[in-house]
Design an enzyme around this catalytic site. Structure first.
Site, short mmCIF file in Angstrom:
data_model
loop_
_atom_site.label_atom_id
_atom_site.label_comp_id
_atom_site.label_asym_id
_atom_site.label_seq_id
_atom_site.Cartn_x
_atom_site.Cartn_y
_atom_site.Cartn_z
N ASN A 154 0.94 -0.87 -0.20
CA ASN A 154 0.16 0.20 -0.18
C ASN A 154 0.65 1.30 0.10
O ASN A 154 0.62 2.04 -0.23
CB ASN A 154 -1.00 0.14 1.04
CG ASN A 154 -0.21 -0.21 2.06
OD1 ASN A 154 0.77 -0.87 2.53
ND2 ASN A 154 -0.58 1.38 3.48
N GLU A 253 3.53 -4.55 11.90
CA GLU A 253 2.86 -3.40 12.49
C GLU A 253 1.37 -4.18 11.22
O GLU A 253 1.70 -4.67 10.47
CB GLU A 253 3.58 -2.46 11.47
CG GLU A 253 4.40 -1.72 11.84
CD GLU A 253 5.26 -0.62 11.43
OE1 GLU A 253 5.95 -0.30 11.86
OE2 GLU A 253 4.46 -0.43 10.92
N CYS A 287 -2.70 1.56 6.99
CA CYS A 287 -3.73 0.68 7.41
C CYS A 287 -3.84 1.93 8.43
O CYS A 287 -4.78 1.38 9.63
CB CYS A 287 -2.38 0.23 8.47
SG CYS A 287 -1.27 1.51 8.06
N GLU A 466 8.59 0.58 16.58
CA GLU A 466 9.51 0.99 15.95
C GLU A 466 8.99 2.77 15.97
O GLU A 466 7.84 3.56 16.01
CB GLU A 466 9.27 0.67 14.31
CG GLU A 466 8.94 -0.94 14.82
CD GLU A 466 10.17 -1.42 13.28
OE1 GLU A 466 10.39 -0.78 12.36
OE2 GLU A 466 9.49 -2.38 12.91
P1 NAD Z 1 -0.63 -9.35 3.26
O1 NAD Z 1 0.27 -9.50 4.74
O2 NAD Z 1 -0.89 -10.04 2.23
O3 NAD Z 1 1.57 -9.20 2.29
C1 NAD Z 1 2.33 -8.51 3.00
C2 NAD Z 1 3.53 -8.99 2.77
O4 NAD Z 1 3.55 -10.24 3.10
C3 NAD Z 1 3.70 -9.66 1.78
O5 NAD Z 1 5.17 -9.23 1.41
C4 NAD Z 1 3.26 -10.94 1.37
O6 NAD Z 1 4.03 -11.64 -0.26
C5 NAD Z 1 3.74 -11.66 2.41
N1 NAD Z 1 3.09 -12.75 2.89
C6 NAD Z 1 2.48 -12.99 3.09
N2 NAD Z 1 1.99 -14.17 3.56
C7 NAD Z 1 3.65 -14.94 4.07
C8 NAD Z 1 3.66 -15.93 4.49
N3 NAD Z 1 3.30 -17.15 5.00
N4 NAD Z 1 5.00 -16.17 5.36
C9 NAD Z 1 6.18 -14.50 4.56
N5 NAD Z 1 5.37 -13.95 3.90
C10 NAD Z 1 4.40 -13.74 3.97
O7 NAD Z 1 -0.57 -7.92 3.73
P2 NAD Z 1 -0.98 -6.59 2.18
O8 NAD Z 1 -2.60 -7.58 1.05
O9 NAD Z 1 0.09 -6.52 1.25
O10 NAD Z 1 -0.87 -5.07 2.73
C11 NAD Z 1 -2.02 -4.58 3.69
C12 NAD Z 1 -2.31 -5.53 4.82
O11 NAD Z 1 -1.04 -4.44 5.51
C13 NAD Z 1 -3.69 -4.69 5.84
O12 NAD Z 1 -4.04 -5.11 6.74
C14 NAD Z 1 -2.96 -3.49 5.61
O13 NAD Z 1 -4.19 -3.08 7.18
C15 NAD Z 1 -1.87 -3.60 6.82
N6 NAD Z 1 -0.35 -2.49 7.18
C16 NAD Z 1 -0.27 -2.51 8.25
C17 NAD Z 1 0.05 -1.43 8.13
C18 NAD Z 1 0.90 -0.97 9.73
O14 NAD Z 1 1.67 0.08 10.42
N7 NAD Z 1 0.01 -1.25 10.93
C19 NAD Z 1 0.84 -0.63 7.91
C20 NAD Z 1 0.35 -1.03 5.75
C21 NAD Z 1 -0.44 -2.50 5.55
O1 6OD Z 2 4.16 6.41 8.86
C1 6OD Z 2 4.65 5.80 9.21
O2 6OD Z 2 5.77 4.78 9.95
C2 6OD Z 2 4.20 4.24 8.71
N1 6OD Z 2 4.69 3.33 9.56
C3 6OD Z 2 2.89 4.39 8.33
C4 6OD Z 2 1.98 3.89 7.95
C5 6OD Z 2 1.20 3.60 6.83
C6 6OD Z 2 0.29 2.41 6.60
O3 6OD Z 2 -0.38 2.33 5.53
#
Ligand code: NAD
Ligand code: 6OD
Length: 485
Positions: A154, A253, A287, A466
């Site tokens: 994202n 995260e 997120c 972090e």
């Molecule tokens: P995802 O969990 O599907 O994938 C993230 C990464 O993990 C990808 O690189 C994927 O290939 C890898 N992956 C998937 N399964 C794996 C496994 N079993 N072992 C190792 N690696 C694996 O997430 P997404 O769809 O790419 O992103 C969207 C999600 O990320 C949403 O839930 C969003 O809330 C979350 N997100 C959280 C934050 C935060 O700061 N808390 C920030 C951005 C996105």
């Molecule tokens: O600003 C940041 O450091 C951070 N981790 C943002 C996360 C954005 C999620 O989509």
């Protein structure tokens, strides 16, 4: 059509046309790249390159020299600014101004910030005086080793550099697995690392998917010493299981189901603009984004109407065009998921205020994963849109009358990532901030970042923090030295 290779040991691995997967533009559905998917042997090569680099010239750098190198990386990103902007637009389809004003500059800022921070980091000392004698304790920080960095799609460059910069600043080496859907900026960063003089093997990139592919090969590799991951909570669970083997540390995260609380005394226009950004920036794929909005009853209708009017001003278009303000979702698959929530919302009794479907797009964009920004009201308390993370451009508005009751609704989720509160009352703002169970609360703002602060989620939204010294806690081992005097 671009070809994207793995970056291992300071060089791009020769592209293997027989082991590739395609990248499809979210904007128009065209094939834009082929990516070389790393098999288990290539992942092993990357991890071992990172492992060997721990004891090479990288280890012998002084802290100021390492900081200088990170600053050179930041300068390299700025020199290649347009290339990073183009790469991130091609992968995500998000508008140029978001890349230019926020996401790409943050990549450079992450390196500058941690380069500076580690140079000025004190460590603890304790003098011990006992009847048996005196001692001096002092702490040394040492790198943890090879860090596995697994990233989502994202905000690929911002989120990847947010982890790589502190990891390197602390003297670790990294193997990065960008999302399979957004591999470009991590790959391009290899060129910048090389040009900056970062020793071979310190920064490595492997491409592929999660289970049964590069992600799982990386997290299960015994030479990976710690894993930092941003993505879905369910993926975090799988990675945590892999990290249990060898008792490796994790920093997570994860997902969120975030609320905004808008009080009747809020500056209405600022609250509307802030909630608009928090729900619709990046087509809602943030997120920290808001999916539940609680508005104090006296201003509910005024707020709803102003937010709907603001949403209707978005300008769809190619990310490269300067007047585009709103992009597509990342993929058709993700659009299907978000549209399934749009359908459930109506089936479960919600009223659509605006949006609710797929926009009519001109023929050249019809193959993209476009979706209307959507606002609902009136969903029943058990509706799926009030409980599950949608990760799309949508939010539900509900009126509230009582502060304690609204806090209970905000907290009624297994997630605990972020919230925003909009009010002119100092006391009320602080009471809400203390009562809401999340890692980050913004008052009269949203996504206003100070890199020194703790960033992360409560409950199922993450493990650890972090940011600032919190990053350094994760990326180093603290060793206590006790000297009897
Ligand atoms: P995802 O969990 O599907 O994938 C993230 C990464 O993990 C990808 O690189 C994927 O290939 C890898 N992956 C998937 N399964 C794996 C496994 N079993 N072992 C190792 N690696 C694996 O997430 P997404 O769809 O790419 O992103 C969207 C999600 O990320 C949403 O839930 C969003 O809330 C979350 N997100 C959280 C934050 C935060 O700061 N808390 C920030 C951005 C996105
Ligand atoms: O600003 C940041 O450091 C951070 N981790 C943002 C996360 C954005 C999620 O989509």
């Amino acid at each position: 059509m671009d070809t994207l290779s793995n970056f291992i040991g300071g060089r791009y691995v020769p592209f293997d046309p027989d082991a590739t997967y395609p990248i499809v533009s979210p904007v128009d559905g065209a094939f834009t790249a082929r990516v070389h998917e790393a098999d288990e042997a290539l992942v092993d090569e990357a991890v071992m390159a990172a492992h060997r680099a721990l004891t090479g010239p990288w280890r012998d750098l002084t802290q100021p020299q390492r900081s200088d190198l990170l600053n050179a990386v930041a300068a390299g990103i700025s020199e290649r600014f347009d290339d990073f902007v183009e790469a991130e637009m091609a992968d995500t389809g998000q508008p140029r101004h978001v890349m230019e004003k926020a996401f790409v500059p943050r990549g450079a800022a992450n390196f500058e910030f941690f380069a500076d921070l580690v140079k000025n980091l004190p460590t603890e000392t304790f003098e011990l005086r006992t009847s048996h004698g005196d001692a001096l304790n002092y702490a040394l920080r040492r790198p943890k080793g090879v860090i596995g960095v697994i990233c989502p799609w994202n905000a690929p460059f911002l989120l990847m550099t947010w982890k790589v910069a502190p990891a390197l600043a602390c003297g670790n080496t990294v193997v990065v697995k960008p999302s399979e859907q957004t591999p470009r900026t991590a790959t391009l960063l290899g060129e910048v690392m090389r040009a900056a003089g970062v020793p071979d093997g310190v920064y490595n990139v492997i491409h592929g998917f999660g289970p049964g592919s590069a992600g799982a090969f990386l997290t299960s590799h015994p030479r990976v010493d710690a894993i930092t991951f941003t993505g879905e909570t369910t993926t975090g669970t799988a990675i945590m299981k892999a990290a249990a083997e060898g008792v490796r540390d994790v920093s997570f995260e994860l997902g969120g189901k975030n609320s905004a609380v808008v009080c009747a005394d809020a500056d209405l226009d600022k609250a509307v603009e802030g909630v608009f950004r928090s729900a619709f920036l990046n087509t809602g794929q943030v997120c920290l984004g808001t999916e539940k909005v609680f508005v104090e009853r006296p201003i509910f209708e005024a707020f709803r109407d102003k937010l709907a009017a603001r949403v209707q001003q978005v300008r769809y278009g190619r990310p490269t065009e300067r007047d585009t303000t709103y992009g597509p979702l990342i993929s058709q698959e993700h659009r299907d998921k978000v549209l399934s929530y749009y359908a459930q919302a109506v089936a479960q009794g919600a009223t659509v205020v605006t949006g609710g479907g797929v926009p009519d797009m001109p023929a050249d964009l019809a193959g993209g994963s476009w979706i209307q920004p959507t606002i609902w009201t009136g969903a029943p308390p058990d509706a799926a849109i009030l409980h599950e993370e949608i990760f799309g451009p949508c939010c539900h508005l509900a009126p509230f009358d009582d502060d304690d009751a609204v806090v209970r609704l905000v907290n009624a989720t297994p997630y605990g990532l972020a919230a925003s509160v909009w009010t002119q009352s100092l006391s009320r703002a602080h009471r809400f901030a203390a009562a809401i169970d999340v890692g980050v609360v913004w008052i009269n703002s949203w996504f206003l970042r100070d890199l020194r602060t703790a960033f992360g989620g409560a409950k199922q939204s993450g493990i650890g923090r972090e940011g600032g010294v919190h990053s350094l806690e994760f990326y180093t081992e603290t060793k206590n030295v006790c000297v009897q005097l």
